[in-house]
Design a protein around this motif. Structure first.
Motif, mmCIF file in Angstrom:
data_model
loop_
_atom_site.group_PDB
_atom_site.id
_atom_site.type_symbol
_atom_site.label_atom_id
_atom_site.label_comp_id
_atom_site.label_asym_id
_atom_site.label_seq_id
_atom_site.Cartn_x
_atom_site.Cartn_y
_atom_site.Cartn_z
ATOM 1 N N LEU A 269 -29.006 52.719 -8.710
ATOM 2 C CA LEU A 269 -29.859 53.622 -9.472
ATOM 3 C C LEU A 269 -29.459 53.487 -10.930
ATOM 4 O O LEU A 269 -28.286 53.404 -11.241
ATOM 5 N N ASP A 270 -30.430 53.440 -11.784
ATOM 6 C CA ASP A 270 -30.128 53.273 -13.198
ATOM 7 C C ASP A 270 -31.030 54.216 -13.982
ATOM 8 O O ASP A 270 -32.250 54.144 -13.878
ATOM 9 N N LEU A 271 -30.403 55.108 -14.721
ATOM 10 C CA LEU A 271 -31.187 56.130 -15.397
ATOM 11 C C LEU A 271 -31.600 55.728 -16.807
ATOM 12 O O LEU A 271 -32.113 56.550 -17.561
ATOM 13 N N ARG B 252 -37.575 59.987 -21.729
ATOM 14 C CA ARG B 252 -37.359 61.384 -22.089
ATOM 15 C C ARG B 252 -37.179 61.541 -23.599
ATOM 16 O O ARG B 252 -37.587 62.538 -24.185
ATOM 17 N N MET C 123 -34.102 70.436 -12.793
ATOM 18 C CA MET C 123 -34.837 69.233 -13.204
ATOM 19 C C MET C 123 -35.133 69.247 -14.698
ATOM 20 O O MET C 123 -34.819 68.310 -15.423
ATOM 21 N N ASN C 124 -35.772 70.352 -15.119
ATOM 22 C CA ASN C 124 -36.283 70.402 -16.494
ATOM 23 C C ASN C 124 -35.172 70.399 -17.530
ATOM 24 O O ASN C 124 -35.297 69.775 -18.577
ATOM 25 N N ASP D 269 -23.907 61.671 -13.646
ATOM 26 C CA ASP D 269 -25.256 61.651 -13.077
ATOM 27 C C ASP D 269 -25.235 62.325 -11.708
ATOM 28 O O ASP D 269 -24.339 62.086 -10.909
ATOM 29 N N TYR E 5 -36.220 52.409 -10.845
ATOM 30 C CA TYR E 5 -36.606 51.261 -10.021
ATOM 31 C C TYR E 5 -37.366 50.265 -10.908
ATOM 32 O O TYR E 5 -38.591 50.144 -10.842
ATOM 33 N N TYR F 143 -27.411 63.374 -8.185
ATOM 34 C CA TYR F 143 -28.557 63.095 -7.315
ATOM 35 C C TYR F 143 -28.498 63.986 -6.084
ATOM 36 O O TYR F 143 -27.426 64.186 -5.513
ATOM 37 N N VAL G 247 -35.447 56.375 -17.580
ATOM 38 C CA VAL G 247 -35.840 57.776 -17.750
ATOM 39 C C VAL G 247 -35.187 58.368 -18.996
ATOM 40 O O VAL G 247 -35.787 59.185 -19.698
ATOM 41 N N TYR H 131 -46.512 57.783 -8.791
ATOM 42 C CA TYR H 131 -45.570 56.742 -8.391
ATOM 43 C C TYR H 131 -44.887 56.135 -9.618
ATOM 44 O O TYR H 131 -43.678 55.898 -9.611
ATOM 45 N N VAL I 210 -26.805 52.755 -2.025
ATOM 46 C CA VAL I 210 -26.467 53.108 -3.394
ATOM 47 C C VAL I 210 -24.999 53.528 -3.486
ATOM 48 O O VAL I 210 -24.547 54.357 -2.694
ATOM 49 N N TYR J 47 -42.146 58.384 -10.615
ATOM 50 C CA TYR J 47 -40.991 58.324 -9.703
ATOM 51 C C TYR J 47 -40.143 57.086 -9.975
ATOM 52 O O TYR J 47 -38.915 57.156 -10.038
ATOM 53 N N TRP K 186 -42.024 66.500 -9.561
ATOM 54 C CA TRP K 186 -41.448 66.584 -8.214
ATOM 55 C C TRP K 186 -42.325 65.894 -7.199
ATOM 56 O O TRP K 186 -42.250 66.181 -6.010
ATOM 57 N N GLN L 196 -38.260 57.620 -13.060
ATOM 58 C CA GLN L 196 -37.235 58.661 -12.912
ATOM 59 C C GLN L 196 -35.955 58.113 -12.291
ATOM 60 O O GLN L 196 -34.855 58.482 -12.676
ATOM 61 N N LEU L 197 -36.112 57.254 -11.294
ATOM 62 C CA LEU L 197 -34.936 56.769 -10.583
ATOM 63 C C LEU L 197 -34.558 55.350 -10.987
ATOM 64 O O LEU L 197 -33.650 54.756 -10.425
ATOM 65 N N ILE M 289 -40.161 57.858 -0.571
ATOM 66 C CA ILE M 289 -41.307 57.744 -1.484
ATOM 67 C C ILE M 289 -41.534 56.272 -1.816
ATOM 68 O O ILE M 289 -42.659 55.806 -1.933
ATOM 69 N N ARG N 210 -20.923 59.416 -10.970
ATOM 70 C CA ARG N 210 -22.172 59.621 -10.250
ATOM 71 C C ARG N 210 -21.867 60.339 -8.942
ATOM 72 O O ARG N 210 -21.078 59.862 -8.139
ATOM 73 N N LYS O 37 -31.450 64.670 -10.379
ATOM 74 C CA LYS O 37 -32.437 63.778 -9.763
ATOM 75 C C LYS O 37 -32.552 64.053 -8.273
ATOM 76 O O LYS O 37 -31.541 64.339 -7.619
ATOM 77 N N TYR P 41 -34.242 75.610 -9.076
ATOM 78 C CA TYR P 41 -34.656 74.241 -8.764
ATOM 79 C C TYR P 41 -35.372 73.614 -9.974
ATOM 80 O O TYR P 41 -35.065 72.494 -10.397
ATOM 81 N N TRP P 42 -36.294 74.365 -10.551
ATOM 82 C CA TRP P 42 -37.044 73.848 -11.710
ATOM 83 C C TRP P 42 -36.098 73.589 -12.875
ATOM 84 O O TRP P 42 -36.170 72.557 -13.533
ATOM 85 N N LYS Q 275 -46.350 71.631 -12.637
ATOM 86 C CA LYS Q 275 -45.043 71.752 -13.272
ATOM 87 C C LYS Q 275 -45.084 71.451 -14.761
ATOM 88 O O LYS Q 275 -44.049 71.321 -15.396
ATOM 89 N N ASP R 276 -38.857 64.672 -16.592
ATOM 90 C CA ASP R 276 -37.913 65.213 -15.612
ATOM 91 C C ASP R 276 -38.533 66.264 -14.697
ATOM 92 O O ASP R 276 -38.009 66.565 -13.641
ATOM 93 N N ARG R 277 -39.624 66.855 -15.146
ATOM 94 C CA ARG R 277 -40.184 67.958 -14.372
ATOM 95 C C ARG R 277 -40.858 67.515 -13.075
ATOM 96 O O ARG R 277 -41.039 68.315 -12.168
#
Lengths: 243, 345
Positions: A41-43, A50, B223-224, B201, A95, B203, A46, A86, B262, A89, A62, A92-93, B255, B159, B229, B219-220, A121, A59-60
């Motif tokens: 995973l490489d941020l 951001r 993230m915000n 980090d 990919y 997750y 994001v 997608y 990882v 997502y 979901w 965010q992660l 997803i 992490r 993550k 929860y919000w 959101k 980041d919001r």
């Protein structure tokens, strides 16, 4: 992992007769399929998105899919690969390889902003997706699209004399793309456009005064702007290409 | 009036005892451990979800209310070994260092609580074998004391992953229920980590996020504001990688529809809530029915969640199911009122 059923292989190279240094190496090459296991995973994507004014709300998200459900490109126009949920997502992660597959599609947004209106959101989806597209563009992750190449030809044409030369633009873009219309056809079309006032050969008719002094200023501005947009890019993906 | 027996000195029991005393009823408060405060005290809970209030600010006032009430007779390291019904109330045999023998009580509040799931039972996560796989009840203490370093080598992790529903929603370990707290507590822990060390980090591997009701705000926020993550999928197994230097979480990003392996520096397991040993013992001792999950069952869980259905026995807190501290405190108050009414006859 080597597989027997060659039709399943993406990027298979098949040659009837191939010789390397006199040795016959004909047959199927590239028959290994890459592992689908994602290993890290490489941020950095994001983090970059951001930091952009357009990307601040990434980041919001979901992953509810409200944006994609109402997306006129995805749902109404039916462009299945255009999926803003997608894209977000993947960014965010981090990919990045999967994201790069959509580097062309990501620009197909027509900014109807239904997604922004509906997002529960408060993600500015339209802006975030454009920011992701910018990231892909600046990192040169994807090959340039015909539209990108046209934009570049256009900019070069304009910068040359300070006024657009449409006939010249057509010529250079066409040549650059490796496609040419028969000369007779081009002349007929060009003449008709000229006579009906829809083709402007700028440099023949008009000149931009003081262009010799203005041009270096504009060029410097453009290159500084590009440098600024690139400066925060993650080191992992060195910037290359670009307009 | 004979005293009301309150069994269990966690949030629910402390609340019930303090409430009974405030009504003027004598109380016999019995706790098997050597401290007041139950699981929150045992594991040194740090901040409490969802308002991020330090656990001490919630527990200490409860404990001092109990300690300051002359009507409450308190016994730590004490258990009830036998029970006999009387025409009104019960005779109970206490066993402890300060007091032993039979006592008559007018009614009983069972606040016997829960135990955290023993994460070793999910062998595939390597808890107990890999030092950097940590149960989130232990992680509470680590955050509380600000020692986030890895047990294996003392380095600060770069992490961290949280895995939700360890020993919850899982028929393999016989626990199909939801622990209600795991999501909020894990997310809260990630927020605490980000507050103290923004360079780490964080997750969260989840199947569903159940930060119910107003807890959703946490929860919000995670993230915000804190960039925590979320990866939808349950880690299938944890192994060691890089010669034991890191942990490798094998799972599926559902997803992405792709398998993932990882590396993490630390993985925190959100262990579920099971009926406590005290709760199981109390069910046997008082001959009370338990549900399929092993928790005590109120006779009318909707209309009267604090009444056992057995005259004079009242229930409060996590003895009847996974519960947050505010709910346990509220039920302690409710059970106290009903026990008081019963004791007055």
């Amino acid at each position: 992992m080597p597989i027997v059923e060659k039709s399943l292989v993406e990027g298979l190279e098949r040659s009837e007769s191939l010789q390397v240094e006199g040795i016959d190496v004909s047959g199927d090459w590239n028959t290994f399929i890459a592992s689908r296991v994602h290993t890290d995973l490489d941020l950095s994507i994001v983090d970059w998105v951001r930091g952009q004014p357009q990307g601040a709300t990434i980041d919001r998200c979901w992953q509810c899919g409200t944006c994609t459900a109402g997306c006129c490109m995805h749902t109404d126009y039916g462009l299945e690969e255009f999926n803003p949920r997608y894209f977000i997502y993947l960014a965010q992660l981090g990919y990045d390889k999967e994201l790069a597959r959509y580097a062309q599609t990501v620009w197909r947004c027509v900014s109807c902003n239904k997604c922004v209106e509906r997002c529960p959101k408060g993600v500015k989806v339209e802006e975030v997706v454009h920011s992701i597209g910018t990231y892909l563009e600046l990192t040169g992750t994807a090959p340039k699209s015909p539209a990108d190449r046209f934009d570049e030809a256009y900019t070069r044409n304009l910068l040359a004399r300070g006024i657009l030369d449409e006939a010249g633009l057509f010529q250079t873009f066409e040549a650059g793309e490796g496609r040419t219309l028969p000369t007779g056809e081009k002349l007929r079309m060009g003449l008709r456009l000229l006579l009906t006032g829809r083709l402007h050969t700028g440099p023949l008719a008009k000149r931009t005064r003081g262009w010799g002094r203005l041009r270096p200023v504009l060029e410097r501005m453009l290159s500084e702007d590009l440098a600024r947009r690139r400066q925060d890019l993650p080191a992992r993906l060195p910037p290359k290409g670009g307009p | 009036m004979n005293p009301v027996l309150v069994l269990g000195g966690g949030p629910a029991g402390l609340s019930a005892a303090a409430e009974l005393a405030s009504l003027g009823a004598p109380v016999l408060l019995v706790e098997k451990e050597e401290y007041w405060g139950g699981n929150p005290r045992r594991w040194h809970y740090s901040l409490l979800a969802p308002d991020l209030l330090p656990a001490e600010e919630v527990l200490n006032p409860l404990v001092s209310r109990v300690e300051g009430a002359p009507l409450i007779e308190r016994h730590l390291r004490t258990t009830v070994s036998r029970v006999e019904p009387l025409s009104s109330g019960f005779r109970v045999e206490l066993k402890g260092p300060e007091t032993s023998g039979w006592r008559e009580v007018s009614s009983v509040v069972l606040a016997t609580g829960f135990d955290h799931f023993d994460s070793r039972r999910k062998y595939e996560y390597g808890y107990g074998r890999y030092p950097d796989v940590i149960d989130f009840k232990e992680f509470e203490g680590m955050i509380h004391d600000d020692r986030l370093t890895r047990p294996s080598d003392g380095a600060l992790p770069k992490r961290i992953a949280w895995l939700l529903c360890v020993g919850s929603r899982d028929v393999q370990v016989g626990n199909p229920w939801c622990c209600r707290m795991g999501c909020a507590v894990s997310i809260k822990q990630a927020v605490e980590v980000r507050q103290k060390h923004p360079e780490i980090d964080t997750y969260v591997y989840y199947m569903d996020i159940r930060t119910y009701g107003l807890w959703e705000d946490l929860y919000w926020k995670s993230m915000n504001e804190y960039g925590v993550k979320f990866i939808r999928g349950r880690i299938g197994q944890i192994t060691q990688a890089e010669g034991g230097k890191r942990l490798l979480a094998t799972g599926e990003d559902t997803i992405l529809s792709r398998p993932t392996e990882v590396p993490f520096d630390m993985i925190v397991l959100a262990s579920g809530m099971e009926p406590g040993t005290g709760t199981k013992e109390a069910a046997q001792l008082f001959g009370l029915p338990v549900g399929p999950e092993g928790f005590l069952t109120p006779k009318l869980s909707d209309l009267n969640p604090v009444e056992s259905g057995h005259p004079g026995i009242f229930l409060a807190g996590a003895a009847t199911g996974p519960k947050a501290i505010p709910d346990a405190v509220t039920e302690g108050m409710g059970a106290a009122l009903r026990a008081y009414k019963h004791a007055r006859g």
